[in-house]
Motif scaffolding. Structure first.
Motif, PDB file in Angstrom:
ATOM      1  N   VAL A 198      52.597  34.552  38.646  1.00 45.12           N
ATOM      2  CA  VAL A 198      51.234  34.013  38.787  1.00 45.12           C
ATOM      3  C   VAL A 198      50.388  34.372  37.569  1.00 45.12           C
ATOM      4  O   VAL A 198      49.734  33.505  36.979  1.00 45.12           O
ATOM      5  N   VAL A 199      50.404  35.630  37.165  1.00 46.36           N
ATOM      6  CA  VAL A 199      49.556  36.009  36.022  1.00 46.36           C
ATOM      7  C   VAL A 199      50.070  35.407  34.713  1.00 46.36           C
ATOM      8  O   VAL A 199      49.280  35.062  33.828  1.00 46.36           O
ATOM      9  N   THR A 200      51.388  35.209  34.632  1.00 41.51           N
ATOM     10  CA  THR A 200      51.937  34.537  33.445  1.00 41.51           C
ATOM     11  C   THR A 200      51.445  33.096  33.383  1.00 41.51           C
ATOM     12  O   THR A 200      50.974  32.622  32.346  1.00 41.51           O
ATOM     13  N   GLY A 201      51.503  32.419  34.540  1.00 37.42           N
ATOM     14  CA  GLY A 201      51.052  31.024  34.573  1.00 37.42           C
ATOM     15  C   GLY A 201      49.570  30.888  34.265  1.00 37.42           C
ATOM     16  O   GLY A 201      49.160  30.044  33.464  1.00 37.42           O
ATOM     17  N   LEU A 202      48.771  31.752  34.870  1.00 35.10           N
ATOM     18  CA  LEU A 202      47.315  31.651  34.714  1.00 35.10           C
ATOM     19  C   LEU A 202      46.898  31.899  33.267  1.00 35.10           C
ATOM     20  O   LEU A 202      46.057  31.183  32.708  1.00 35.10           O
ATOM     21  N   THR A 203      47.510  32.914  32.625  1.00 29.61           N
ATOM     22  CA  THR A 203      47.097  33.240  31.247  1.00 29.61           C
ATOM     23  C   THR A 203      47.696  32.283  30.227  1.00 29.61           C
ATOM     24  O   THR A 203      47.178  32.146  29.126  1.00 29.61           O
ATOM     25  N   THR A 204      48.812  31.620  30.608  1.00 33.51           N
ATOM     26  CA  THR A 204      49.478  30.704  29.672  1.00 33.51           C
ATOM     27  C   THR A 204      48.947  29.278  29.822  1.00 33.51           C
ATOM     28  O   THR A 204      48.616  28.619  28.840  1.00 33.51           O
ATOM     29  N   ASP A 237      37.629  34.175  37.513  1.00 36.49           N
ATOM     30  CA  ASP A 237      36.957  34.003  36.226  1.00 36.49           C
ATOM     31  C   ASP A 237      37.338  35.133  35.277  1.00 36.49           C
ATOM     32  O   ASP A 237      37.836  36.180  35.684  1.00 36.49           O
ATOM     33  N   SER A 238      37.125  34.902  34.014  1.00 32.34           N
ATOM     34  CA  SER A 238      37.371  35.945  33.012  1.00 32.34           C
ATOM     35  C   SER A 238      36.392  35.762  31.865  1.00 32.34           C
ATOM     36  O   SER A 238      35.715  34.732  31.766  1.00 32.34           O
ATOM     37  N   ALA A 253      44.131  38.600  31.449  1.00 31.99           N
ATOM     38  CA  ALA A 253      45.381  39.043  32.082  1.00 31.99           C
ATOM     39  C   ALA A 253      45.139  40.256  32.979  1.00 31.99           C
ATOM     40  O   ALA A 253      45.391  40.206  34.180  1.00 31.99           O
ATOM     41  N   ILE A 254      44.620  41.373  32.408  1.00 31.22           N
ATOM     42  CA  ILE A 254      44.346  42.542  33.240  1.00 31.22           C
ATOM     43  C   ILE A 254      43.023  42.371  33.974  1.00 31.22           C
ATOM     44  O   ILE A 254      42.779  43.019  34.979  1.00 31.22           O
ATOM     45  N   ILE A 296      50.373  43.949  30.281  1.00 33.33           N
ATOM     46  CA  ILE A 296      50.758  44.284  31.653  1.00 33.33           C
ATOM     47  C   ILE A 296      52.174  44.843  31.687  1.00 33.33           C
ATOM     48  O   ILE A 296      53.091  44.252  31.120  1.00 33.33           O
ATOM     49  N   ASP A 297      52.320  45.980  32.339  1.00 35.87           N
ATOM     50  CA  ASP A 297      53.642  46.589  32.525  1.00 35.87           C
ATOM     51  C   ASP A 297      54.211  46.073  33.844  1.00 35.87           C
ATOM     52  O   ASP A 297      53.684  46.412  34.920  1.00 35.87           O
TER      53      ASP A 297
END
Ligand SMILES: [Zn+2]
Length: 486
Positions: A69-75, A306-307, A314-315, A455-456
């Motif tokens: 999910v975080v990979t998709g959102l940030t990419t 939001d960011s 990402a974080i 992100i680890d």
């Protein structure tokens, strides 16, 4: 075995032999978290962990939904500032992803907000040591006049020092505040040092300053400035406000000190083409794992969608929406539960918290059993805090036992909640904090460095496991999770 304990045991045995009633005096008080010495109290028997809870927790440690999910959102989306077109695309992306993950009742609850937008920004020392500086405007900053400002610096080593400056004393000056933030595991330094960002511009304006630059509220040593919102008090006319990178702030502080030595003020040129845009649309994205007992209350969890615009969020807070979504999905796959689990990807956390307020306004009349959010990155959870009614006190030993294998300890009745769930907690909703380590979070918080590679994955999975174990216990807990007095 540590020396102190050995010495104590020997003395106890000796004393025991001589005079029994003396023993209490010799006994060293148990330190918080330190198990009591053997004797009358004895160690508390831990609550048994339901094998189904343990199995789900272990499964979460190998689940990559959060990372996906975080990979998709940030990419596929990247930066998504409040009220922006990108935040709108992020909501559409979220709806599609949550439906694809199998959640029910996926929908958007819209609201509006006053939006702010960053334009061209630059800063440079023009005298006595001419050189460019790296800056980022603070959210809600006013624009500089056309052509920018060139004015002498008035330096303050801390926010408190700024507060000591008389009203009006900063006419024709650019205020410069340099309190340094230190890394803390519980993020407590953010609250104290962050005041320079939250209130510094308003206090500088009150004292007549034409603008303000602050040392970034960050724990790194790099040229990446940390942005973030600032709030001007009612009646205070906003001024241009920006953060320097930590390295640039330290350089400018050296220049000021050199200038003070030979009475040469440092002249700063500042240009901020930042503007308020007026009312813009935003919204909360909601998805559910429907429960079987509506009267038992909804469990609402989430993070913010939001960011800031500098990094890819990402974080902050792609990790938070990903962690809570992945945990809820594992509960969904494990079959029906007593309580509905509602995942919210809150809009607009960064510049006003309007998403959390909109959720509370829309759902205040609905019974809620719990509200909790993840919004401190992706490093490991180390502690949990609870704000439960007395009727649910018996849940705590089960949580403690289920979270202990992850290295998570109970920190007592410590619940801050966060911007998004604070409005629900203020209504008396029970709360839980799963505290993440903030030791490196503020190295990249609100900077261009907030990217996926920070992100680890192992620590991200540990987060999912902690949230999954917590939900597995609370979603089916027989205890009444009713309103708590605050
Ligand atoms: Zn955040």
């Amino acid at each position: 075995m540590k020396l102190s304990a050995l010495a104590l045991t020997t003395s106890l045995l000796l004393a025991g032999a001589a005079t029994a009633q003396q023993a209490p005096l010799l006994r060293k008080p148990a330190l918080p978290g330190k198990p009591p010495l053997p004797g009358k109290q004895g160690a508390e028997t831990p609550a048994p962990v339901d094998p189904a809870v343990a199995a789900l927790r272990e499964r979460a440690l190998h689940d990559d939904t959060a990372l996906e999910v975080v990979t998709g959102l940030t990419t596929e989306i990247g930066p998504r500032p409040d009220g922006s077109e990108a935040e709108g695309r992020a909501r559409d992306w979220a709806v599609a992803r949550l439906k694809a993950l199998g959640f029910a009742h996926v929908h958007v609850e819209p609201f509006t907000l006053p939006a702010w937008q960053r334009g061209a920004e630059s800063a440079a020392v023009v005298a006595p040591y001419a050189q460019p500086l790296h800056i980022a405007g603070l959210g809600n900053s006013a624009p500089t006049p056309p052509g920018g400002l060139t004015l002498p610096i008035a330096w303050f080593a801390s926010f408190n020092d700024l507060l000591l400056a008389p009203v009006g004393s900063l006419q024709g000056k650019i205020a410069f505040v340099t309190n340094a933030m230190q890394p803390t595991q519980d993020a407590s330094s953010y609250g104290s040092e962050g005041r320079a960002r939250f209130m510094g511009p308003s206090e500088a304006a009150r004292r007549g300053a034409a603008a303000i630059v602050i040392r970034s509220i960050g724990t790194d040593h790099s040229r990446a400035p940390h942005t973030g919102a600032t709030d001007f008090a009612p009646g205070v006319t906003p001024i241009p406000a920006a953060a320097l990178s930590v390295s640039d702030a330290e350089n400018l502080e050296r220049m000021v000190k050199l200038g003070q030595a030979d009475n040469r003020p440092v002249m700063l040129h500042l240009e901020l083409d930042d503007h308020q845009l007026g009312t813009r649309p935003s919204g909360n994205v909601i998805a559910e794992v429907p429960g079987t007992d509506p009267a038992a209350g909804v469990i609402v969890i989430g993070g913010h969608l939001d960011s800031w615009d500098l990094g890819t969020g990402a974080i902050d807070d792609g990790a938070g929406v990903a962690i809570t979504t992945a945990a809820a999905r594992l509960l969904m796959q494990a079959g029906p539960h007593r309580r509905t689990i509602r995942v919210v990807w809150f809009g607009d956390e960064e510049t006003g918290g309007f998403g959390g307020q909109a959720y509370a306004k829309a759902h205040a009349g609905e019974p809620h059993a719990l509200a909790a959010e993840s919004d401190l990155g992706a490093d490991r959870v180390w502690r949990f805090g609870t704000a439960f009614p007395d009727s649910a006190a018996t849940v705590i030993p089960r949580l403690t036992a289920a979270l202990a294998p992850l290295g998570v300890v109970h920190g007592g009745k410590l619940v801050d909640g966060g911007t998004d769930v604070e409005p629900m907690l203020a209504l008396g909703t029970p709360g839980i904090d799963l505290n993440q380590s903030a030791l490196r979070y503020f190295d990249v918080h609100h900077t261009a460095e907030d990217t996926l590679d920070r992100i680890d994955p192992d620590q991200l999975r540990q987060n999912v496991a902690a949230w999954t174990a917590m939900l597995a216990i609370l979603a089916d807990a027989p205890e009444a999770l009713v309103a708590v007095k605050r």
